[in-house]
Each structure stands twice: as C-alpha cells, then as structure tokens.
Design an enzyme around this catalytic site. Structure first.
Site, PDB file in Angstrom:
ATOM      1  N   LYS A  74     -26.016 -28.118   9.134  1.00  0.00           N
ATOM      2  CA  LYS A  74     -27.157 -29.023   8.896  1.00  0.00           C
ATOM      3  C   LYS A  74     -27.738 -28.831   7.496  1.00  0.00           C
ATOM      4  O   LYS A  74     -27.975 -29.800   6.788  1.00  0.00           O
ATOM      5  CB  LYS A  74     -28.288 -28.774   9.898  1.00  0.00           C
ATOM      6  CG  LYS A  74     -28.100 -29.416  11.241  1.00  0.00           C
ATOM      7  CD  LYS A  74     -29.300 -29.192  12.113  1.00  0.00           C
ATOM      8  CE  LYS A  74     -29.681 -27.735  12.237  1.00  0.00           C
ATOM      9  NZ  LYS A  74     -28.708 -26.872  12.914  1.00  0.00           N
ATOM     10  N   THR A  76     -26.308 -27.519   4.903  1.00  0.00           N
ATOM     11  CA  THR A  76     -25.282 -27.955   3.953  1.00  0.00           C
ATOM     12  C   THR A  76     -25.320 -29.481   3.818  1.00  0.00           C
ATOM     13  O   THR A  76     -25.274 -30.024   2.712  1.00  0.00           O
ATOM     14  CB  THR A  76     -23.894 -27.491   4.449  1.00  0.00           C
ATOM     15  OG1 THR A  76     -23.947 -26.081   4.686  1.00  0.00           O
ATOM     16  CG2 THR A  76     -22.808 -27.804   3.454  1.00  0.00           C
ATOM     17  N   ARG A  97     -36.630 -25.556   5.243  1.00  0.00           N
ATOM     18  CA  ARG A  97     -37.325 -24.340   5.684  1.00  0.00           C
ATOM     19  C   ARG A  97     -36.916 -23.127   4.864  1.00  0.00           C
ATOM     20  O   ARG A  97     -35.825 -23.088   4.312  1.00  0.00           O
ATOM     21  CB  ARG A  97     -36.989 -24.039   7.151  1.00  0.00           C
ATOM     22  CG  ARG A  97     -37.772 -24.867   8.110  1.00  0.00           C
ATOM     23  CD  ARG A  97     -37.368 -24.542   9.519  1.00  0.00           C
ATOM     24  NE  ARG A  97     -35.967 -24.824   9.750  1.00  0.00           N
ATOM     25  CZ  ARG A  97     -35.286 -24.377  10.787  1.00  0.00           C
ATOM     26  NH1 ARG A  97     -35.870 -23.599  11.682  1.00  0.00           N
ATOM     27  NH2 ARG A  97     -34.030 -24.698  10.944  1.00  0.00           N
ATOM     28  N   LYS A 108     -26.687 -14.925  11.441  1.00  0.00           N
ATOM     29  CA  LYS A 108     -26.726 -16.353  11.227  1.00  0.00           C
ATOM     30  C   LYS A 108     -26.175 -16.776   9.876  1.00  0.00           C
ATOM     31  O   LYS A 108     -25.628 -17.848   9.716  1.00  0.00           O
ATOM     32  CB  LYS A 108     -28.165 -16.872  11.373  1.00  0.00           C
ATOM     33  CG  LYS A 108     -28.198 -18.392  11.323  1.00  0.00           C
ATOM     34  CD  LYS A 108     -29.566 -18.935  11.532  1.00  0.00           C
ATOM     35  CE  LYS A 108     -29.586 -20.439  11.291  1.00  0.00           C
ATOM     36  NZ  LYS A 108     -29.460 -20.779   9.870  1.00  0.00           N
ATOM     37  N   ALA A 276     -36.669 -23.108  15.640  1.00  0.00           N
ATOM     38  CA  ALA A 276     -36.693 -24.363  16.406  1.00  0.00           C
ATOM     39  C   ALA A 276     -36.500 -24.154  17.896  1.00  0.00           C
ATOM     40  O   ALA A 276     -36.728 -25.060  18.686  1.00  0.00           O
ATOM     41  CB  ALA A 276     -35.634 -25.322  15.878  1.00  0.00           C
ATOM     42  N   PHE A 304     -31.725 -26.383  14.736  1.00  0.00           N
ATOM     43  CA  PHE A 304     -30.856 -26.439  15.921  1.00  0.00           C
ATOM     44  C   PHE A 304     -30.465 -27.871  16.278  1.00  0.00           C
ATOM     45  O   PHE A 304     -30.401 -28.732  15.407  1.00  0.00           O
ATOM     46  CB  PHE A 304     -31.500 -25.680  17.082  1.00  0.00           C
ATOM     47  CG  PHE A 304     -31.586 -24.192  16.831  1.00  0.00           C
ATOM     48  CD1 PHE A 304     -30.483 -23.482  16.365  1.00  0.00           C
ATOM     49  CD2 PHE A 304     -32.765 -23.486  17.038  1.00  0.00           C
ATOM     50  CE1 PHE A 304     -30.544 -22.115  16.112  1.00  0.00           C
ATOM     51  CE2 PHE A 304     -32.835 -22.113  16.782  1.00  0.00           C
ATOM     52  CZ  PHE A 304     -31.722 -21.431  16.332  1.00  0.00           C
ATOM     53  N   PHE A 384     -14.297 -29.697   7.881  1.00  0.00           N
ATOM     54  CA  PHE A 384     -13.777 -28.342   7.679  1.00  0.00           C
ATOM     55  C   PHE A 384     -12.306 -28.450   7.283  1.00  0.00           C
ATOM     56  O   PHE A 384     -11.626 -29.408   7.662  1.00  0.00           O
ATOM     57  CB  PHE A 384     -13.902 -27.511   8.969  1.00  0.00           C
ATOM     58  CG  PHE A 384     -15.261 -26.874   9.122  1.00  0.00           C
ATOM     59  CD1 PHE A 384     -16.380 -27.651   9.346  1.00  0.00           C
ATOM     60  CD2 PHE A 384     -15.416 -25.493   9.046  1.00  0.00           C
ATOM     61  CE1 PHE A 384     -17.640 -27.072   9.486  1.00  0.00           C
ATOM     62  CE2 PHE A 384     -16.678 -24.899   9.184  1.00  0.00           C
ATOM     63  CZ  PHE A 384     -17.778 -25.691   9.398  1.00  0.00           C
ATOM     64  N   TRP A 412     -19.506 -29.745   1.617  1.00  0.00           N
ATOM     65  CA  TRP A 412     -19.293 -28.301   1.500  1.00  0.00           C
ATOM     66  C   TRP A 412     -18.185 -28.041   0.480  1.00  0.00           C
ATOM     67  O   TRP A 412     -18.335 -27.227  -0.421  1.00  0.00           O
ATOM     68  CB  TRP A 412     -18.918 -27.731   2.873  1.00  0.00           C
ATOM     69  CG  TRP A 412     -18.753 -26.239   2.887  1.00  0.00           C
ATOM     70  CD1 TRP A 412     -19.738 -25.303   3.023  1.00  0.00           C
ATOM     71  CD2 TRP A 412     -17.534 -25.508   2.732  1.00  0.00           C
ATOM     72  NE1 TRP A 412     -19.208 -24.037   2.978  1.00  0.00           N
ATOM     73  CE2 TRP A 412     -17.852 -24.136   2.803  1.00  0.00           C
ATOM     74  CE3 TRP A 412     -16.196 -25.877   2.553  1.00  0.00           C
ATOM     75  CZ2 TRP A 412     -16.891 -23.133   2.695  1.00  0.00           C
ATOM     76  CZ3 TRP A 412     -15.241 -24.875   2.444  1.00  0.00           C
ATOM     77  CH2 TRP A 412     -15.591 -23.511   2.518  1.00  0.00           C
TER      78      TRP A 412
END
Ligand code: ADP
Length: 560
Positions: A74, A76, A97, A108, A276, A304, A384, A412
C-alpha cells in the site's frame, strides 16, 4: 543476473533535493518551514500563505485487500501513484503515516514504501524522525504520572485504582510489559495498582493527535479523554485533573506536519501513526487538510485492509473534517490472492491461476465494501517479479467482467517517477473526474450495538455479533454516560474478515465476538475489542533487529 537492491540501498543511491526546494515546489512559504537538517522540515500551518481562491485538493485513498505475510504494498503504491500523477503534470502531495519502531525491529519492515517508490530519507523516517512519537509517548506517560501522583497525594477526585482505562505506553513491541504492578515498595513509593503498557501507536493520545483540527481542538480533545472511573463509577477526565494544557504543551511542535520528498521529488507530509487494527489507522488530519490546501490531488493511505483502515477513514476521520475521498484504490497482489486461495507462503512463487481465482473472493468483498461508501474503487495490481502474464491477464479479465477499473502497476520495480504507474495514474485521474456519491456507512444516531452490527454485517460479511458479559455491561455504561452518539473503532485482526486470523478468503456464516468496549472520549470513538487482538504486540522469534547494524559512518544497514 542483476542483483536486486534492497529498499535501503535504493534509498541511499537516490539524490535528495534540499527540503527548501521541495517546499517551494509545494507552494509552502519559507517562513512556515522549521528545518530538521537538510532534508526534513516541520511546517507551521499557521504560517502558510495559501493561494487565494484555490479549491481544496481531491483525496485519493489507498487501501488494500486483506493483508498477508506476502506483502501488499500500500505505501509503495501510495508513493508510486503520487509520483505518476505528478509525472502526468498534476499538482500532487502525499499524506502518509509515520512508522512505529516496534514493528520495524520486529517483522513488518519500514513504512516508507519500497523499491523505486519510497519517501526519503527512509532510514530517518523509520527511526526517530522528528521525535513526534517521543512527544506522544511523553504526553501519555506524563498523564499517567500525574494520575498516580493525584492518587498518592490524597486522591481528591476519588479515582478508583481498580477501574483505570488508560495505560502507560512505549513505542516498542514488548510483551513483558502488557501486565505490570506499579507503586510497590511501601507508603512513600506510591499506591500499588495493576497497570500495563500499550504500544504508543495504540494510545488514545496518538488518536487524538491525528484527529485534531488545530492546537485548540487538540487541547479540548485531550481534556475530554476519560482515563478511568471514580469509586462511584463516574468517568474521570483529563480536564477533571486540569492537565490538558500541559499535555498540549508537550505536543505543540509534534503537531506540525513533517515535510519530506519521494525518490522522484514529490512533496510528502508524513505525520502521525495510529495502528489500523487497534486504532483508526491513518495519518494526522492536520497533514491531510494541509496537503489538500496546498495541492490539487492528495494521495493518502489507510492501514491494513479496506475492512479496517478504509472503513475507519470514512466513518471516523471523514466525519470530523471534509476529507472524504473522491477516489479509492484497492491494492491487490497475485501473491496475496494465492494465499487467500489457500496456497502456503513457501509456494507463492509457483504459477497458479486456479489459486488466484480461488482467492479473488477476498478482493471482491473489499471492492464491494468500498462501493457501499458511494465510491467505485480502482484496483491496483502491485506487480511482483514472480507474477506470470497468465495470472495478471486472468485478474485483469476478472476485474473487467466485474466492471471494476484496474491496472497493473510496477511502481516498485520501475518507480512512479518512471513509467511504472502511468496506467494506474490515468485510471485514478479518470475516477477523480467522475462524480462520486460519498456517504458514511451508518448514521451516528444508531446505538453503539447497532453500529457494530452494521459494520460486522455489511463490511465483514458476518451473520451478527456476540457480546461478552463485560461488553454488555460496557454498553449499558456507555448509554448511561451519554456516549452513544460516538462512531465505533473496531479492533480486529487484519488478516481475516472474521476475528480469527487463520480464516482467509471471504468466509461466510460466522459471528464476531466483542469481548470489551473502551470509550475513547477524547479521540471521539468507542473501541470494540474483538477476538484476541493485542494493544501491545510482541516480537517474533527471529526479529528483524538481528539483521540491523550501522557502518562506521553511521549509515544503517539491514533496515529493509
Ligand atoms: P504495506 O503498506 O501494504 O504494508 P509496503 O508498501 O510497506 O506495504 O511494502 C511492504 C514491503 O514489500 C516493502 O519492503 C516493499 O519493498 C515490498 N514490496 C512492495 N511491493 C513490492 C513488489 N511489487 N515487489 C517486491 N517487493 C515489494
């Protein structure tokens, strides 16, 4: 074969512009800047000279399908989409955030995006940044020291030490502090009572910090915090103790948004960071509003899955000020879809269109949920290296058949500043141009019980709610104290639509168990604790900390 660089290596290879130049790009007056070194600055909203007659920017809210350990991307996507929109000539700003240190040392990873879509300086932002979390921690713990001192000094307010609802906090995953006993050692050491620690990002002070519209609103909200009850069961607030001024003072600098830049030079405000799952999960309202005043498009993220962060953005944050999104992006990945479709984590690299098809039910429920707020979402497929053309084609065809706008984004790998997010940006710009019909999921007039039922049935897909006996008592207490008009902040595992983290996909035929309700009268919501969700996480067996170090010049290594 080319070596894949880590997020940190990519960040270190990037050239940053002096923050004054980024400020100029964003239209921020020089005297509104408070520099924290060459690449970070706080901005004083009171000193902004906003363009005459400019309309507030439109908000793009980035959310996602249910998270898995496979990673959704998210942040990214938020960064890459903003860079792509800027590349297409739009006046864009990001509102994100601030990361919490506990999860960074745990598992994480950073919260500054990844690959070629990152905000910089990523190591600073992921570590102590401008000290905002320190200030929130200090304000929280100052309050608790003042409360315990009040009890020790004769307890004129009659605070019942057994009915405290507020805890001390630390910005660390530290399970050993979940339950503690304080005040031991005899009459001069304080009054013994059972206490405990939450992680800073779960504290009501953090929520208050992120929902305040300005310094005066911050003071009133701090004053309205209920930290416990008297022996007569009456709520006691910070204003009863008379310390809301001191707490506001401790937060007076932290409350100014932090300006940084992306790899592509897009201005970003990174400010505030409630979780979240146990809190409301988005950056500060002040940062969002400031970005809206400065830019034409603001890209922001809710934590999330869309069942948690996005629902709370719409039903909590967007009731306090006009920050309603004009477009919503739901991030999906082939890997996460496979996991939702039952594939174990170590087999996600193998092509498997059937598993993608099985897992798509999870995405479908999230997409349908966003539509319940009156906004047709855009699905962003975060590409990916292991995704096959067949899998991507299948997902695009599914979206087309469902009538959902979708694009594959390689922000990405190629960066939003490159062409990785052009198609996504085009689709999002088109969504912004369409009229939306935003509305909240529920009216505040419903009882707290009905509000929880609505969220659980409409968003999670549950049959209903089971309230524990203590939760039922709390419902009565909430009614008696006149708090029924507050919105609800669900505390639920992020991994499942149910309150059981192991149930993936789009489960049906279940109930959600509410074990307790905590009124957060300063933040202005009632937290409903479901399942086993924790307000103080622990560290995993092999914490990410084991891979971290600094070189002799002080440059971090192993920070993702
Ligand atoms: P979220 O905001 O959903 O938690 P992030 O954007 O922070 O996710 O990404 C989590 C991690 O996954 C980061 O380390 C990031 O570099 C990595 N990541 C994200 N997208 C990709 C991708 N397309 N390919 C490889 N790694 C990715």
């Amino acid at each position: 074969e080319q070596k894949v660089l880590s997020d940190l290596e990519i960040a270190h290879n990037a050239t940053m512009l002096p923050i004054e130049q980024i400020a100029e790009r964003a239209g921020i007056a020089v005297d509104a800047l408070e520099l924290y070194g060459p690449y970070k600055a706080k901005i004083n909203p009171a000193k902004l000279r906003l363009p005459q007659g400019k309309k507030p920017g439109k908000v793009v809210l980035v959310s996602a399908m249910s998270p898995t350990p496979a990673g959704e991307g998210k942040s990214t996507t938020t960064v890459g989409l903003a860079d792509s929109l800027a590349r297409a000539g739009n006046n864009v700003m990001i509102a994100l955030r601030e990361p919490s240190l506990g999860p960074i040392l745990g598992m994480k990873g950073g919260a500054t995006g990844g690959g070629y879509s990152q905000v910089l300086p990523m190591d600073d932002i992921n570590l102590h940044f401008t000290g905002d979390f320190h200030a929130v921690t200090s304000a929280n713990n100052a309050l608790m020291a003042l409360v315990d001192n009040h009890i020790f000094q004769g307890n004129a307010l009659g605070i019942d030490p057994r009915r405290m609802t507020f805890k001390r906090v630390l910005d660390m995953n530290d399970r050993a502090l979940r339950e503690v006993v304080i005040g031991l050692g005899g009459p001069t050491q304080g009054v013994p009572r059972q206490d405990g620690f939450d992680i800073t990002v779960a504290s009501e002070i953090m929520a208050v910090f992120c929902l305040s519209t300005d310094l005066d609103d911050l003071r009133s909200r701090l004053g309205r915090i209920t930290f416990g009850y008297t022996f007569d069961r009456a709520p006691v607030t910070v204003a009863d103790l008379g310390v809301e001024g001191a707490l506001t003072m401790l937060l007076k600098d932290a409350i100014k948004p932090n300006l940084v830049q992306t790899i592509a030079g897009t201005p970003a405000l990174v400010h505030g960071g409630p979780f979240a799952n146990i809190a409301h999960g988005c950056n500060s309202l002040i940062a969002t509003r400031t970005a809206m005043e400065l830019a034409d498009i603001v890209v922001t993220e809710a934590g999330f899955g869309a069942d948690l962060g996005a629902e709370k953005y719409m039903d909590i944050k967007a009731r306090i000020a006009d920050v309603a999104p004009s477009a919503v992006v739901v991030v999906a990945t082939i890997r996460a879809l496979k996991m939702q479709g039952g594939v174990p984590k170590d087999q996600l690299d193998q092509p498997n269109v059937e598993a993608v098809a099985a897992g798509v039910e999870n995405l479908k429920r999230h997409v349908g949920n966003v539509a319940k707020f009156g906004i047709a979402p855009v699905v962003s497929i975060n590409k990916f290296a292991t995704d096959t053309p067949e899998e991507l084609e299948w997902l695009l065809a599914w979206c087309a058949a469902e009538g959902v706008d979708a694009a594959v984004a390689d922000v990405w790998g190629r960066g939003g500043g490159g062409d990785g997010g052009d198609e996504l940006a085009t689709k999002v710009a088109a969504a912004l141009a369409r009229p939306s019909d935003f509305h909240h999921l529920y009216p505040l007039e419903l009882s707290v019980e009905e509000k929880i039922q609505t969220i659980v049935q409409e968003i999670y897909g549950a049959d209903g709610v089971d309230f524990s006996v203590p939760a039922l008592k709390r419902l009565a207490e909430i009614e008696k104290n006149g708090w029924s008009g507050l919105p609800v902040c669900m505390a639920k595992t992020q991994y499942s639509f149910t309150d059981d983290a192991s149930r993936l996909g789009a489960p049906k035929g279940f109930k959600v168990h509410v074990r307790d309700l905590i009124p957060k009268t300063g933040a202005g919501f009632i937290v409903a604790l479901t399942g086993a969700v924790m307000t103080m996480p622990g560290l995993p067996k092999e914490p990410a900390a084991m891979r971290m170090d600094v070189d002799s010049e002080g440059n971090p290594t192993g920070l993702f």
